[in-house]
Design an enzyme around this catalytic site. Structure first.
Site, PDB file in Angstrom:
ATOM      1  N   TYR A 198      -0.219   4.918  10.348  1.00 16.41           N
ATOM      2  CA  TYR A 198      -1.127   4.234  11.157  1.00 16.41           C
ATOM      3  C   TYR A 198       0.647   3.681  12.523  1.00 16.41           C
ATOM      4  O   TYR A 198       1.694   3.584  11.614  1.00 16.41           O
ATOM      5  CB  TYR A 198      -1.596   2.575  10.659  1.00 16.41           C
ATOM      6  N   GLU A 210      -4.753   5.216  13.745  1.00 17.44           N
ATOM      7  CA  GLU A 210      -6.570   4.652  14.676  1.00 17.44           C
ATOM      8  C   GLU A 210      -6.464   4.577  16.044  1.00 17.44           C
ATOM      9  O   GLU A 210      -7.390   4.180  15.698  1.00 17.44           O
ATOM     10  CB  GLU A 210      -5.197   3.076  14.494  1.00 17.44           C
ATOM     11  N   ASP A 239      -5.236  -9.778  14.919  1.00 12.37           N
ATOM     12  CA  ASP A 239      -3.945  -8.377  15.443  1.00 12.37           C
ATOM     13  C   ASP A 239      -4.693  -8.355  16.319  1.00 12.37           C
ATOM     14  O   ASP A 239      -3.832  -7.488  17.138  1.00 12.37           O
ATOM     15  CB  ASP A 239      -4.569  -7.715  14.178  1.00 12.37           C
ATOM     16  N   ARG A 296       0.484  -1.345  -0.046  1.00 17.71           N
ATOM     17  CA  ARG A 296       0.070  -0.179  -0.221  1.00 17.71           C
ATOM     18  C   ARG A 296       0.720   0.974  -0.248  1.00 17.71           C
ATOM     19  O   ARG A 296       2.198   1.302  -0.012  1.00 17.71           O
ATOM     20  CB  ARG A 296      -0.822   0.250   1.108  1.00 17.71           C
ATOM     21  N   LYS A 299       1.834   2.015   6.898  1.00 16.91           N
ATOM     22  CA  LYS A 299       2.547   1.579   7.900  1.00 16.91           C
ATOM     23  C   LYS A 299       3.716   2.150   9.467  1.00 16.91           C
ATOM     24  O   LYS A 299       4.563   3.292   8.495  1.00 16.91           O
ATOM     25  CB  LYS A 299       3.456   0.061   8.013  1.00 16.91           C
ATOM     26  N   HIS A 342       0.713   2.607  16.007  1.00 17.04           N
ATOM     27  CA  HIS A 342       0.307   2.008  16.696  1.00 17.04           C
ATOM     28  C   HIS A 342       1.691   0.902  17.535  1.00 17.04           C
ATOM     29  O   HIS A 342       2.246   0.382  17.571  1.00 17.04           O
ATOM     30  CB  HIS A 342       0.181   0.222  15.953  1.00 17.04           C
TER      31      HIS A 342
HETATM   32  P1  NAD Z   1     -16.334  -3.838  15.466  1.00 18.26           P
HETATM   33  O1  NAD Z   1     -15.856  -2.851  16.891  1.00 18.26           O
HETATM   34  O2  NAD Z   1     -16.137  -2.717  14.207  1.00 18.26           O
HETATM   35  O3  NAD Z   1     -17.330  -5.008  15.450  1.00 18.26           O
HETATM   36  C1  NAD Z   1     -16.523  -6.045  17.074  1.00 18.26           C
HETATM   37  C2  NAD Z   1     -17.327  -6.784  17.251  1.00 18.26           C
HETATM   38  O4  NAD Z   1     -18.045  -7.068  17.949  1.00 18.26           O
HETATM   39  C3  NAD Z   1     -18.695  -5.613  17.882  1.00 18.26           C
HETATM   40  O5  NAD Z   1     -20.095  -5.917  17.705  1.00 18.26           O
HETATM   41  C4  NAD Z   1     -18.778  -6.012  19.511  1.00 18.26           C
HETATM   42  O6  NAD Z   1     -20.077  -6.403  19.757  1.00 18.26           O
HETATM   43  C5  NAD Z   1     -18.799  -7.293  19.041  1.00 18.26           C
HETATM   44  N1  NAD Z   1     -17.971  -8.803  20.075  1.00 18.26           N
HETATM   45  C6  NAD Z   1     -17.543  -8.370  21.697  1.00 18.26           C
HETATM   46  N2  NAD Z   1     -17.276  -8.856  22.169  1.00 18.26           N
HETATM   47  C7  NAD Z   1     -18.344  -9.705  21.719  1.00 18.26           C
HETATM   48  C8  NAD Z   1     -18.274 -11.661  22.781  1.00 18.26           C
HETATM   49  N3  NAD Z   1     -17.786 -11.729  23.353  1.00 18.26           N
HETATM   50  N4  NAD Z   1     -19.228 -12.050  21.491  1.00 18.26           N
HETATM   51  C9  NAD Z   1     -19.444 -12.209  20.044  1.00 18.26           C
HETATM   52  N5  NAD Z   1     -19.216 -10.782  19.881  1.00 18.26           N
HETATM   53  C10 NAD Z   1     -18.668  -9.478  20.657  1.00 18.26           C
HETATM   54  O7  NAD Z   1     -14.671  -3.920  15.066  1.00 18.26           O
HETATM   55  P2  NAD Z   1     -13.766  -4.214  13.322  1.00 18.26           P
HETATM   56  O8  NAD Z   1     -13.504  -3.436  12.655  1.00 18.26           O
HETATM   57  O9  NAD Z   1     -15.315  -5.264  13.755  1.00 18.26           O
HETATM   58  O10 NAD Z   1     -12.655  -5.457  14.259  1.00 18.26           O
HETATM   59  C11 NAD Z   1     -13.188  -6.131  13.920  1.00 18.26           C
HETATM   60  C12 NAD Z   1     -11.236  -7.340  14.272  1.00 18.26           C
HETATM   61  O11 NAD Z   1     -11.049  -7.077  13.422  1.00 18.26           O
HETATM   62  C13 NAD Z   1     -10.581  -6.339  14.897  1.00 18.26           C
HETATM   63  O12 NAD Z   1      -9.778  -6.953  15.927  1.00 18.26           O
HETATM   64  C14 NAD Z   1      -9.780  -5.548  14.230  1.00 18.26           C
HETATM   65  O13 NAD Z   1      -8.408  -5.052  14.254  1.00 18.26           O
HETATM   66  C15 NAD Z   1      -9.357  -6.382  13.071  1.00 18.26           C
HETATM   67  N6  NAD Z   1      -8.993  -6.418  11.806  1.00 18.26           N
HETATM   68  C16 NAD Z   1      -7.936  -7.558  11.372  1.00 18.26           C
HETATM   69  C17 NAD Z   1      -7.419  -6.322  10.227  1.00 18.26           C
HETATM   70  C18 NAD Z   1      -6.543  -7.753   9.346  1.00 18.26           C
HETATM   71  O14 NAD Z   1      -6.185  -8.087   9.012  1.00 18.26           O
HETATM   72  N7  NAD Z   1      -6.282  -9.094  10.287  1.00 18.26           N
HETATM   73  C19 NAD Z   1      -7.615  -6.299   9.104  1.00 18.26           C
HETATM   74  C20 NAD Z   1      -8.762  -5.278   9.856  1.00 18.26           C
HETATM   75  C21 NAD Z   1      -9.337  -5.207  11.029  1.00 18.26           C
END
Ligand code: NAD
Length: 363
Positions: A94, A118, A269, A15, A75, A96
């Protein structure tokens, strides 16, 4: 303001912080954009497209950092970049910083003004994290469909089935941004979709927008165990803001899944939400098989679709870059309290509580 766009040096990071369109917007507003030679190539943007947009191409990274008043990146800086910064320089990326003591120390020593994508807030959400969650959520279904193919150790089923043949069951834990975008894709591909969330308001919202196309389930270990067992594709998408992801799917639950089922843990992550996922994987070696189940846990999923991610990121960052460049960083942060939340380090001091706590530094 002179804005320098640096080429990313992190492994497999394709990116770039600005598209040609974003560059043109800044140049039109009277800013000067210095663009590091070939920084856009990984996202499919040539140097010529940036020149056309009004940028000046700089081949020497040191010259770019020396001249720029604000460095824009994707990054966090890596060790070879630490010495390139100078005092009073703005870094917009970003960051972090909480898990990065060496980087935090370097930015403090250099007296860099670090504004982190972030931690910028708007209406109680994080506008510069949302685009990457949208990308990762949509991608989760795409990679899940791929790894369900027999050649890739999957059980050999098509997400949407075909007429006369049952479609796959997709189970999404966490119905936030990632979960909602995963659901959209899975529905579009004809799968049966269940979303598990702990928030009844969120479940009501999902029920409203998806109607009868998804099954919404309250999160508790009984329900999770029941649905994990049925999942052909399980997507982990939970987030507890500022904390490690809760381990919601136990090893015992994973053992109940049929061989060839696939888990995509997007929450990796933040440490991951599945007990059998104890490490992040990479784009070059994205999966491993445990108890016959394919596990995918790539921590920087958007990097694989660099062009889409770069476009989505610039769409979100450009208005902030414009504000900082045209008003100056102090005035821009004064005018927007959400943008002010982005300030993590300044004049050798940590200015974000979570980062100060993580490194035992005063705040
Ligand atoms: P978000 O805050 O929009 O959604 C999180 C959801 O999880 C919420 O609706 C919340 O109610 C729910 N939740 C919390 N605890 C829970 C439980 N015990 N049971 C069921 N649901 C529960 O967050 P998001 O933007 O959707 O991000 C989700 C994850 O994805 C984060 O960890 C984020 O860092 C990660 N992410 C990873 C990548 C990657 O490349 N791997 C990229 C982007 C985001």
């Amino acid at each position: 303001m002179i804005i320098g766009v640096a080429k990313e040096i992190k492994n497999n990071e394709n990116r770039v912080a600005l598209t040609p369109a974003g560059t043109a917007t800044l140049v039109k507003a009277g800013q000067r954009v210095l663009f590091e030679h070939s920084a856009g190539i990984g996202s499919g943007f040539s140097d010529e497209s940036y020149i056309k947009a009004g940028a000046e191409i700089v081949t020497d990274k040191k010259e770019l950092f020396d001249k720029a008043e604000m460095i824009m990146k994707v990054k966090e800086p890596l060790a070879p970049e630490y010495d390139l910064f100078h005092g009073g320089q703005i870094l917009f990326t970003y960051l972090h910083l909480a898990p990065e003591p060496a980087l935090t120390k370097a930015l403090l020593a250099k007296k860099v003004i670090g504004i982190a994508y972030e931690t910028i807030e708007r209406n109680h959400s994080l506008p510069l994290l949302i685009p990457m969650s949208e990308v990762a959520g949509r991608m989760a279904v795409q990679v899940g469909a791929h790894w369900l193919e027999k050649t890739f150790s999957g059980k050999g089923i098509l997400l949407g089935g075909v007429p006369g043949v049952e479609s796959a069951q997709v189970v999404i834990i966490g119905g936030g941004v990632v979960g909602t975008h995963a659901a959209k894709m899975a529905i579009g591909m004809g799968a049966r979709v269940a979303i598990i969330d702990k928030s009844s308001e969120r479940l009501a919202y999902l029920d409203d927008i998806f109607g009868g196309r998804v099954t919404t389930i309250m999160s508790n270990s009984y329900n999770i165990a029941d649905w994990v067992k049925q999942a052909d594709l399980l997507i982990g998408a939970v987030l507890l803001p500022g904390a490690k992801a809760p381990k919601l799917v136990s090893e015992e639950m994973v053992k109940t899944m049929e061989p060839g089922s696939v888990i995509v843990d997007v929450a990796i992550d933040q440490g991951g939400s599945i007990e059998t996922i104890d490490r992040a994987t990479t784009h070059s070696d994205p999966t491993y098989v445990k108890y016959g189940v394919v596990h995918y846990s790539v921590a920087n999923m958007p990097g694989a679709v660099a062009r889409t991610s770069t476009l989505a990121l610039t769409n979100a960052t450009i208005e902030y870059a414009l504000q900082i460049a045209s008003k100056g960083w102090k005035e821009a942060l004064r005018a927007d309290s959400g943008l002010a939340k982005g300030l993590n380090v300044f004049e050798g001091k940590v200015t974000f509580p979570g980062v100060a706590e993580a490194h035992n530094l005063p705040y």
